[in-house]
Scaffold this motif. Structure first.
Motif, PDB file in Angstrom:
ATOM      1  N   GLY A  31      -0.063  -7.592   8.771  1.00  0.00           N
ATOM      2  CA  GLY A  31      -0.652  -5.933   8.140  1.00  0.00           C
ATOM      3  C   GLY A  31      -1.648  -6.429   8.572  1.00  0.00           C
ATOM      4  O   GLY A  31      -1.523  -5.572   9.996  1.00  0.00           O
ATOM      5  N   ARG A  32      -3.081  -5.304   8.089  1.00  0.00           N
ATOM      6  CA  ARG A  32      -4.034  -5.722   8.764  1.00  0.00           C
ATOM      7  C   ARG A  32      -5.668  -6.858   8.721  1.00  0.00           C
ATOM      8  O   ARG A  32      -6.035  -6.647   9.278  1.00  0.00           O
ATOM      9  CB  ARG A  32      -4.770  -4.303   8.136  1.00  0.00           C
ATOM     10  N   ASP A  33      -5.635  -7.057   7.433  1.00  0.00           N
ATOM     11  CA  ASP A  33      -6.662  -8.345   6.740  1.00  0.00           C
ATOM     12  C   ASP A  33      -6.181  -9.413   6.089  1.00  0.00           C
ATOM     13  O   ASP A  33      -6.972  -9.940   6.205  1.00  0.00           O
ATOM     14  CB  ASP A  33      -7.351  -7.321   5.629  1.00  0.00           C
ATOM     15  N   ILE A  34      -4.561  -9.363   7.153  1.00  0.00           N
ATOM     16  CA  ILE A  34      -4.836 -10.916   6.335  1.00  0.00           C
ATOM     17  C   ILE A  34      -5.542 -12.630   7.197  1.00  0.00           C
ATOM     18  O   ILE A  34      -5.488 -13.152   6.253  1.00  0.00           O
ATOM     19  CB  ILE A  34      -2.614 -11.327   7.212  1.00  0.00           C
TER      20      ILE A  34
ATOM     21  N   VAL B 191      -8.524  -1.316  -5.196  1.00  0.00           N
ATOM     22  CA  VAL B 191      -6.706  -1.436  -5.187  1.00  0.00           C
ATOM     23  C   VAL B 191      -6.618  -2.453  -3.666  1.00  0.00           C
ATOM     24  O   VAL B 191      -5.069  -3.449  -4.371  1.00  0.00           O
ATOM     25  CB  VAL B 191      -6.120   0.229  -4.209  1.00  0.00           C
ATOM     26  N   ARG B 192      -6.863  -3.328  -3.059  1.00  0.00           N
ATOM     27  CA  ARG B 192      -7.277  -4.261  -2.401  1.00  0.00           C
ATOM     28  C   ARG B 192      -7.293  -5.624  -3.194  1.00  0.00           C
ATOM     29  O   ARG B 192      -6.750  -6.334  -3.037  1.00  0.00           O
ATOM     30  CB  ARG B 192      -8.070  -3.989  -1.086  1.00  0.00           C
ATOM     31  N   ASP B 193      -8.267  -5.132  -3.885  1.00  0.00           N
ATOM     32  CA  ASP B 193      -8.379  -6.713  -4.957  1.00  0.00           C
ATOM     33  C   ASP B 193      -7.395  -7.085  -5.978  1.00  0.00           C
ATOM     34  O   ASP B 193      -6.598  -7.871  -5.901  1.00  0.00           O
ATOM     35  CB  ASP B 193      -9.912  -5.962  -5.805  1.00  0.00           C
TER      36      ASP B 193
ATOM     37  N   TYR C 282       0.564  -1.212   0.250  1.00  0.00           N
ATOM     38  CA  TYR C 282       0.054  -0.265  -0.079  1.00  0.00           C
ATOM     39  C   TYR C 282       0.858   1.016  -0.050  1.00  0.00           C
ATOM     40  O   TYR C 282       0.525   2.323  -1.105  1.00  0.00           O
ATOM     41  CB  TYR C 282      -0.929  -0.073   1.260  1.00  0.00           C
ATOM     42  N   ARG C 283       1.907   0.986   0.612  1.00  0.00           N
ATOM     43  CA  ARG C 283       2.822   2.757   0.745  1.00  0.00           C
ATOM     44  C   ARG C 283       3.500   2.254  -0.441  1.00  0.00           C
ATOM     45  O   ARG C 283       3.675   3.630  -0.822  1.00  0.00           O
ATOM     46  CB  ARG C 283       3.776   1.820   1.240  1.00  0.00           C
ATOM     47  N   ALA C 284       3.647   1.333  -1.192  1.00  0.00           N
ATOM     48  CA  ALA C 284       4.467   1.583  -2.642  1.00  0.00           C
ATOM     49  C   ALA C 284       3.253   2.076  -3.715  1.00  0.00           C
ATOM     50  O   ALA C 284       3.887   3.133  -4.538  1.00  0.00           O
ATOM     51  CB  ALA C 284       5.101   1.059  -3.450  1.00  0.00           C
TER      52      ALA C 284
ATOM     53  N   ALA D 198     -12.761   2.592  10.459  1.00  0.00           N
ATOM     54  CA  ALA D 198     -13.608   3.086   9.708  1.00  0.00           C
ATOM     55  C   ALA D 198     -14.318   2.349   8.429  1.00  0.00           C
ATOM     56  O   ALA D 198     -14.909   2.615   8.316  1.00  0.00           O
ATOM     57  CB  ALA D 198     -14.057   3.998  10.275  1.00  0.00           C
ATOM     58  N   ARG D 199     -12.985   2.278   7.364  1.00  0.00           N
ATOM     59  CA  ARG D 199     -13.104   1.890   6.602  1.00  0.00           C
ATOM     60  C   ARG D 199     -13.957   0.429   5.817  1.00  0.00           C
ATOM     61  O   ARG D 199     -14.065  -0.079   6.592  1.00  0.00           O
ATOM     62  CB  ARG D 199     -11.424   1.938   5.272  1.00  0.00           C
ATOM     63  N   ASP D 200     -14.809   0.531   4.924  1.00  0.00           N
ATOM     64  CA  ASP D 200     -15.467   0.188   4.965  1.00  0.00           C
ATOM     65  C   ASP D 200     -15.104  -1.142   3.787  1.00  0.00           C
ATOM     66  O   ASP D 200     -15.549  -2.863   4.021  1.00  0.00           O
ATOM     67  CB  ASP D 200     -16.771  -0.056   3.676  1.00  0.00           C
TER      68      ASP D 200
END
Ligand code: DC
Length: 206
Positions: A112-115, A90-92, A35-37, A169-171
């Motif tokens: 990460g956050r959602d691994i 972007v996540r996809d 995500y940083r890249a 809070a993001r969906d």
């Protein structure tokens, strides 16, 4: 074996994940760097971090060979990363690369956050690493100071709380522990104690 290590910014998950990978001889992937890249690509191109079309194009064109660019650690890049990370397309676009790394034998540690919730819901081990916002701000502040960046502790804390709020809070894949994750609070643990705790949770889970 796949070990998922999730948690908020500066909870110590990167250090723990790297050490677990070395201990078990597994690959290591810092998924925040993806995500940083994407964020850095937008900044370099002079685009806004809220430009979703440009962010998607950058995610699709991501070159994994450039994930060790030291500029990825800059605060402005972390801020841009937090914005692009809220965009589902972007996540996809980044999902397949993460799953490919995890699927390669003998396995990997991904942080990460959602691994545990999205990327590798079948991971054998799921750790959710937390610490109080104040402890995390102190660590981040010490890191920035050590790198020669000037930073104000109150500003670091406010920035971290803003980013936590956005990540939670993001969906799109909000930051939350998986139902079957083991919680590891590192507020009062130094890195050695945190690593021992992570090892014992890992051994207990496999
Ligand atoms: O862990 P980090 O600070 O390098 O992450 C940068 C941003 O990317 C942060 O706002 C959270 C987001 N991120 C995400 O949404 N999902 C991941 N698996 C990893 C990071």
């Amino acid at each position: 074996m796949i070990i998922a290590v999730d948690g908020p910014v500066a909870a110590g998950k990167g250090t723990l994940a790297r050490r677990l990978a070395a201990h078990y001889g597994l690959a290591y992937l810092d998924t925040g760097a993806l995500y940083r890249a994407v964020g850095l690509a937008l900044l370099d191109a002079g685009r806004s971090a809220d430009d979703s079309a440009a962010a998607l194009a950058a995610a699709r064109a991501l070159d994994p060979a450039r994930l060790d660019d030291p500029r990825l650690r800059e605060e402005r890049v972390g801020e841009a990363a937090s914005r692009v990370a809220a965009m589902q397309p972007v996540r996809d676009a980044l999902l397949e690369f993460q799953r490919d790394v995890a699927a390669r034998p003998p396995g990997a540690v991904l942080d990460g956050r959602d691994i545990a919730t999205v990327v590798c819901p079948d991971a054998e081990v799921k750790l959710f690493v937390t610490a109080s916002a104040e402890a995390r701000a102190r660590r981040r502040h010490a890191e920035l100071t050590a790198r020669g960046e000037t930073a104000d502790l109150d500003e670091v804390l406010a920035d971290l709380q803003r980013r936590d709020a956005r990540d939670q809070a993001r969906d799109a894949a909000p930051l939350r522990p998986a139902a079957d994750a083991s919680l590891l609070d590192t507020t009062n643990l130094d890195i050695e104690a945190a690593f021992r705790a992570a090892l014992s949770l890992t051994e207990g889970a496999c």
